[in-house]
Design a protein around this motif. Sequence first.
Motif, short mmCIF file in Angstrom:
data_model
loop_
_atom_site.label_atom_id
_atom_site.label_comp_id
_atom_site.label_asym_id
_atom_site.label_seq_id
_atom_site.Cartn_x
_atom_site.Cartn_y
_atom_site.Cartn_z
N SER A 87 42.97 20.74 44.40
CA SER A 87 42.35 21.20 43.09
C SER A 87 41.01 22.31 43.37
O SER A 87 40.79 23.32 42.91
CB SER A 87 41.81 20.19 42.17
OG SER A 87 42.98 19.53 41.76
N ALA A 88 40.47 21.76 44.54
CA ALA A 88 39.26 22.46 44.90
C ALA A 88 39.38 23.91 45.34
O ALA A 88 38.91 24.75 45.01
CB ALA A 88 38.16 21.75 45.77
N LEU A 89 40.52 23.88 46.36
CA LEU A 89 40.79 24.97 46.91
C LEU A 89 41.45 26.27 45.89
O LEU A 89 41.23 27.23 45.99
CB LEU A 89 41.89 24.80 48.05
CG LEU A 89 41.19 24.33 49.51
CD1 LEU A 89 42.37 23.81 50.10
CD2 LEU A 89 40.63 25.41 50.29
N THR A 90 42.19 25.49 45.05
CA THR A 90 42.90 26.27 44.17
C THR A 90 41.78 26.94 43.07
O THR A 90 41.67 27.97 42.79
CB THR A 90 44.14 25.53 43.17
OG1 THR A 90 44.99 25.02 44.22
CG2 THR A 90 44.69 26.61 42.16
N GLY A 91 40.95 26.04 42.43
CA GLY A 91 39.76 26.33 41.81
C GLY A 91 38.97 27.60 42.48
O GLY A 91 38.57 28.48 41.74
N TYR A 92 38.69 27.36 43.65
CA TYR A 92 37.76 28.18 44.38
C TYR A 92 38.55 29.54 44.29
O TYR A 92 37.81 30.51 44.26
CB TYR A 92 37.53 27.74 45.66
CG TYR A 92 36.86 28.68 46.45
CD1 TYR A 92 35.32 28.97 46.20
CD2 TYR A 92 36.99 29.36 47.65
CE1 TYR A 92 34.44 29.92 46.82
CE2 TYR A 92 36.31 30.29 48.52
CZ TYR A 92 35.06 30.57 48.15
OH TYR A 92 34.09 31.17 48.70
N ALA A 93 39.62 29.83 44.76
CA ALA A 93 40.45 30.86 44.81
C ALA A 93 40.59 31.63 43.66
O ALA A 93 40.36 32.90 43.37
CB ALA A 93 42.00 30.78 45.30
N LEU A 94 40.79 30.91 42.40
CA LEU A 94 40.92 31.63 41.05
C LEU A 94 39.59 31.94 40.44
O LEU A 94 39.13 32.61 39.78
CB LEU A 94 41.42 30.25 40.04
CG LEU A 94 43.01 30.05 40.34
CD1 LEU A 94 43.55 28.97 39.43
CD2 LEU A 94 43.73 31.21 39.88
N GLY A 95 38.54 31.04 40.86
CA GLY A 95 37.24 31.39 40.44
C GLY A 95 36.68 32.72 41.21
O GLY A 95 35.65 32.98 40.63
N ARG A 96 36.65 32.78 42.51
CA ARG A 96 36.13 33.68 43.07
C ARG A 96 36.81 34.73 43.64
O ARG A 96 36.31 35.95 44.10
CB ARG A 96 35.52 33.07 44.43
CG ARG A 96 34.66 31.85 44.01
CD ARG A 96 33.49 31.98 43.24
NE ARG A 96 32.69 32.95 43.82
CZ ARG A 96 31.31 33.10 43.48
NH1 ARG A 96 30.90 32.74 42.13
NH2 ARG A 96 30.46 34.03 44.06
N VAL A 97 38.10 34.79 43.53
CA VAL A 97 38.94 36.00 44.16
C VAL A 97 39.68 36.58 42.95
O VAL A 97 40.43 35.92 42.42
CB VAL A 97 40.00 35.33 45.44
CG1 VAL A 97 40.69 36.49 45.87
CG2 VAL A 97 39.13 34.60 46.44
N LYS A 98 39.51 37.98 43.15
CA LYS A 98 40.10 38.66 42.06
C LYS A 98 41.46 39.34 42.63
O LYS A 98 41.21 40.12 43.56
CB LYS A 98 39.19 39.80 41.35
CG LYS A 98 38.18 39.29 40.83
CD LYS A 98 37.38 40.52 39.95
CE LYS A 98 35.89 40.02 39.25
NZ LYS A 98 35.10 40.82 38.72
N PHE A 99 42.47 39.07 42.03
CA PHE A 99 43.85 39.49 42.32
C PHE A 99 44.86 39.91 41.20
O PHE A 99 44.49 39.19 40.18
CB PHE A 99 44.51 38.52 43.46
CG PHE A 99 44.74 37.15 42.62
CD1 PHE A 99 45.99 37.00 41.94
CD2 PHE A 99 43.78 36.21 43.00
CE1 PHE A 99 46.28 35.67 41.46
CE2 PHE A 99 43.88 34.96 42.39
CZ PHE A 99 45.00 34.80 41.67
#
Length: 275
Positions: A87-99
């Motif tokens: 959850s932390a990895l997925t949340g970090y990617a969704l919260g900080r990386v724009k794709f």
Amino acid sequence: MSRKISRILLHIALISIGIVWIFPFVWMVSASFKTNIELVNAGTNLIPEMFRVDNYIKAWTEANFQGYFLNTVVITVSTVFIVVAMSALTGYALGRVKFPGRNLFIILITATMFIPKGYTIIPVYMVIKSLGLLNTLGGVILAESGGAHVLFILLFMSYFMKMPKELEESATVDGCGFLRTFGSIMLPLAKPIIATAGIMQFIWTWNSFFVPLVFTINKPELRTLAVGMYSFVGENTTDWVGMAAGATISLIPVIIVFIAFQRFFIEGVTGSVKG
């Protein structure tokens, strides 16, 4: 004066609701110290004639709750670790990386929150079977941790979104890559969310009944505490006081964990809501 009376009436009403709310739990603990005959005759009386610990000894030894307890600890701790990490990895990617398609992806995974877990048990069962993990603790752990866990992903995403960009820029200047920035800089700052997700997943997995039942149905020795309640159900009779003792044993760790980490739990929930 009228305001003071209103507050008193409000407190009386809240205390009354609280008493009604905790009465089943107190009754269960009280029943664990009684005999089955005394339980039937006592009704709602909470005071046992004599405090007997025989039911706890019987639940721990004869009903194999010591084995169920160890199974539950292994399954719960492993599941919490996997779920929080994913959850932390997925949340970090969704919260900080724009794709491209990020918002659509968020909408799609959020929609999976409304799918009842029972509806996905057959594909999960087939996956675990194809991996050769049926009737193993590893199979139960994978089944428990393999869901989307959307709530935790959204909590982490919301928390990481509001962190200042300068943190990542400083880490990049110091030579940190994506994963090192996440593990060394961002993740330690998300302790309240880690505690919130950990506590909630701990409670859900500890009390989980359906998944452990399905994946240990042919191996009773691998049952968890929740499924182990079946030990008190015979063909024609049910040991209600033994079941009350078993339920009390299974609830004690949950209460201890929540009390120990409630401060982080409240900080995590309020922090996410404010964000």
